[in-house]
Design a protein around this motif. Sequence first.
Motif, PDB file in Angstrom:
ATOM      1  N   GLY A   1       0.807  -1.218   0.000  1.00 20.26           N
ATOM      2  CA  GLY A   1       0.000   0.000   0.000  1.00 20.26           C
ATOM      3  C   GLY A   1       0.836   1.262   0.000  1.00 20.26           C
ATOM      4  N   GLN A   2       2.122   1.151   0.327  1.00 18.71           N
ATOM      5  CA  GLN A   2       3.057   2.272   0.302  1.00 18.71           C
ATOM      6  C   GLN A   2       4.410   1.773  -0.193  1.00 18.71           C
ATOM      7  N   PRO A   3       5.230   2.675  -0.755  1.00 20.49           N
ATOM      8  CA  PRO A   3       6.594   2.276  -1.078  1.00 20.49           C
ATOM      9  C   PRO A   3       7.339   1.826   0.184  1.00 20.49           C
ATOM     10  N   LEU A   4       8.282   0.916  -0.019  1.00 19.34           N
ATOM     11  CA  LEU A   4       9.043   0.346   1.095  1.00 19.34           C
ATOM     12  C   LEU A   4      10.524   0.345   0.744  1.00 19.34           C
ATOM     13  N   LEU A   5      11.358   0.805   1.672  1.00 22.53           N
ATOM     14  CA  LEU A   5      12.807   0.724   1.531  1.00 22.53           C
ATOM     15  C   LEU A   5      13.304  -0.465   2.344  1.00 22.53           C
ATOM     16  N   VAL A   6      14.162  -1.280   1.743  1.00 20.27           N
ATOM     17  CA  VAL A   6      14.647  -2.486   2.412  1.00 20.27           C
ATOM     18  C   VAL A   6      16.171  -2.516   2.350  1.00 20.27           C
ATOM     19  N   SER A   7      16.803  -2.682   3.511  1.00 18.85           N
ATOM     20  CA  SER A   7      18.251  -2.880   3.566  1.00 18.85           C
ATOM     21  C   SER A   7      18.540  -4.166   4.332  1.00 18.85           C
ATOM     22  N   PHE A   8      19.636  -4.818   3.969  1.00 19.45           N
ATOM     23  CA  PHE A   8      20.069  -6.022   4.672  1.00 19.45           C
ATOM     24  C   PHE A   8      21.343  -5.700   5.453  1.00 19.45           C
ATOM     25  N   VAL A   9      21.381  -6.144   6.704  1.00 17.10           N
ATOM     26  CA  VAL A   9      22.529  -5.894   7.574  1.00 17.10           C
ATOM     27  C   VAL A   9      22.822  -7.158   8.382  1.00 17.10           C
ATOM     28  N   TYR A  10      23.973  -7.171   9.041  1.00 15.98           N
ATOM     29  CA  TYR A  10      24.193  -8.197  10.074  1.00 15.98           C
ATOM     30  C   TYR A  10      24.769  -7.508  11.297  1.00 15.98           C
ATOM     31  N   THR A  11      24.280  -7.893  12.444  1.00 16.88           N
ATOM     32  CA  THR A  11      24.571  -7.157  13.670  1.00 16.88           C
ATOM     33  C   THR A  11      26.000  -7.325  14.159  1.00 16.88           C
ATOM     34  N   GLY A  12      26.709  -8.322  13.641  1.00 18.04           N
ATOM     35  CA  GLY A  12      28.110  -8.497  14.006  1.00 18.04           C
ATOM     36  C   GLY A  12      29.035  -7.570  13.246  1.00 18.04           C
ATOM     37  N   CYS A  13      28.493  -6.772  12.344  1.00 21.94           N
ATOM     38  CA  CYS A  13      29.281  -5.808  11.575  1.00 21.94           C
ATOM     39  C   CYS A  13      29.414  -4.541  12.416  1.00 21.94           C
ATOM     40  N   PHE A  14      30.641  -4.112  12.684  1.00 21.02           N
ATOM     41  CA  PHE A  14      30.855  -2.989  13.594  1.00 21.02           C
ATOM     42  C   PHE A  14      31.219  -1.691  12.884  1.00 21.02           C
ATOM     43  N   GLN A  15      31.345  -1.721  11.556  1.00 22.37           N
ATOM     44  CA  GLN A  15      31.739  -0.501  10.864  1.00 22.37           C
ATOM     45  C   GLN A  15      30.814  -0.187   9.695  1.00 22.37           C
ATOM     46  N   VAL A  16      30.823  -1.056   8.681  1.00 21.41           N
ATOM     47  CA  VAL A  16      30.140  -0.710   7.438  1.00 21.41           C
ATOM     48  C   VAL A  16      28.619  -0.691   7.602  1.00 21.41           C
ATOM     49  N   CYS A  17      28.047  -1.740   8.199  1.00 21.66           N
ATOM     50  CA  CYS A  17      26.584  -1.776   8.341  1.00 21.66           C
ATOM     51  C   CYS A  17      26.059  -0.614   9.192  1.00 21.66           C
ATOM     52  N   PRO A  18      26.680  -0.305  10.343  1.00 21.08           N
ATOM     53  CA  PRO A  18      26.217   0.863  11.091  1.00 21.08           C
ATOM     54  C   PRO A  18      26.383   2.172  10.316  1.00 21.08           C
ATOM     55  N   THR A  19      27.523   2.345   9.642  1.00 21.83           N
ATOM     56  CA  THR A  19      27.748   3.575   8.878  1.00 21.83           C
ATOM     57  C   THR A  19      26.734   3.716   7.760  1.00 21.83           C
ATOM     58  N   THR A  20      26.486   2.610   7.033  1.00 19.28           N
ATOM     59  CA  THR A  20      25.524   2.632   5.936  1.00 19.28           C
ATOM     60  C   THR A  20      24.117   2.934   6.446  1.00 19.28           C
ATOM     61  N   THR A  21      23.758   2.346   7.582  1.00 15.72           N
ATOM     62  CA  THR A  21      22.422   2.566   8.132  1.00 15.72           C
ATOM     63  C   THR A  21      22.254   4.001   8.611  1.00 15.72           C
ATOM     64  N   ARG A  22      23.285   4.572   9.202  1.00 14.84           N
ATOM     65  CA  ARG A  22      23.205   5.973   9.637  1.00 14.84           C
ATOM     66  C   ARG A  22      23.053   6.911   8.434  1.00 14.84           C
ATOM     67  N   PHE A  23      23.768   6.606   7.349  1.00 14.83           N
ATOM     68  CA  PHE A  23      23.608   7.449   6.161  1.00 14.83           C
ATOM     69  C   PHE A  23      22.202   7.301   5.583  1.00 14.83           C
ATOM     70  N   LEU A  24      21.687   6.078   5.582  1.00 16.68           N
ATOM     71  CA  LEU A  24      20.330   5.867   5.100  1.00 16.68           C
ATOM     72  C   LEU A  24      19.342   6.684   5.934  1.00 16.68           C
ATOM     73  N   ALA A  25      19.577   6.772   7.236  1.00 16.16           N
ATOM     74  CA  ALA A  25      18.708   7.572   8.096  1.00 16.16           C
ATOM     75  C   ALA A  25      18.729   9.040   7.679  1.00 16.16           C
ATOM     76  N   GLN A  26      19.898   9.560   7.299  1.00 14.97           N
ATOM     77  CA  GLN A  26      19.987  10.937   6.815  1.00 14.97           C
ATOM     78  C   GLN A  26      19.185  11.104   5.525  1.00 14.97           C
ATOM     79  N   ALA A  27      19.334  10.131   4.606  1.00 13.64           N
ATOM     80  CA  ALA A  27      18.608  10.197   3.341  1.00 13.64           C
ATOM     81  C   ALA A  27      17.103  10.117   3.570  1.00 13.64           C
ATOM     82  N   VAL A  28      16.685   9.300   4.528  1.00 15.83           N
ATOM     83  CA  VAL A  28      15.266   9.169   4.852  1.00 15.83           C
ATOM     84  C   VAL A  28      14.709  10.487   5.382  1.00 15.83           C
ATOM     85  N   ARG A  29      15.484  11.182   6.216  1.00 13.10           N
ATOM     86  CA  ARG A  29      15.034  12.478   6.736  1.00 13.10           C
ATOM     87  C   ARG A  29      14.799  13.475   5.607  1.00 13.10           C
TER      88      ARG A  29
END
Length: 272
Positions: free
Chosen positions: A69-97
């Motif tokens: 019913g609405q567009p959906l953004l999907v990202s895949f991560v793994y919680t054992g990643c301490f650099q790239v996945c958190p950095t990528t997710t934080r940037f995605l949060a900026q883009a979402v804002r």
Amino acid sequence: MRWPERLWTLPLLSALLALLAGAAAAQSGPPSDVRRAFEISQAAIGNQVGDFALRDGSGKEVRLSDYRGQPLLVSFVYTGCFQVCPTTTRFLAQAVRVAREALGEDRFRIVSIGFNQPFDDPTAMAAFARQVGISDPHWAFLSPARADVAALTARFGFSYEATSGGFDHLLQVSIVDSNGVLYRQVYGESFDIPMLVQPLKELLSGEAERQFTLASVWDKVILYCTVYDPHTGGYRVDYSLFFELFAGITTLGAIAWVLLRELRRGRRARRA
């Protein structure tokens, strides 16, 4: 359409270069492996993403169909990643804002899915969300069943490979339309914001066109007039485009009226 709005139409080579730059931080595999992963990712566009059952951070079951019913953004991560996945997710949060400022607060949803099962369980995903500073009610951090991971990631064209240090994987955000069909892929640890916002504008504009009410027509006009400003890194409504659009419609209406009048005059002359 002004040039910043057309960034998403860059050739696939440009997208591949962005992918390579992002992937370099996440993996050490040869470029040929990355190119193959990119091809698989692009081939998935047009897929129906399916209706998998997942669990949110509280352990509650949700389904992908719940997001229709609405567009959906999907990202895949793994919680054992301490650099790239958190950095990528934080940037995605900026883009979402930025996207929400341009399109509205409640126009699309976001999910991050943990693919390293059984370790990316609801508790781990909830902790990951806290780690990256996201407490967004429209952004869910989800855990699929271990048995579903291969089929789920295949639907999204997401490739990953276990290594001694974790996983080599694509850095991608998948954009899914309101019917659950994969519409676009966006790559990299960071990317030009219009590459995410423009496909969302297209999807929302298409929805407004199909509804065809006064409100939806106005919504479509506002979406059309919302443009990216490279100086501020955000979006604004350019009302000059509205007036240009209005002038164009008025001109076409005037031309149609003149042609109709002349046609009627010609018919009267033939009857006389």
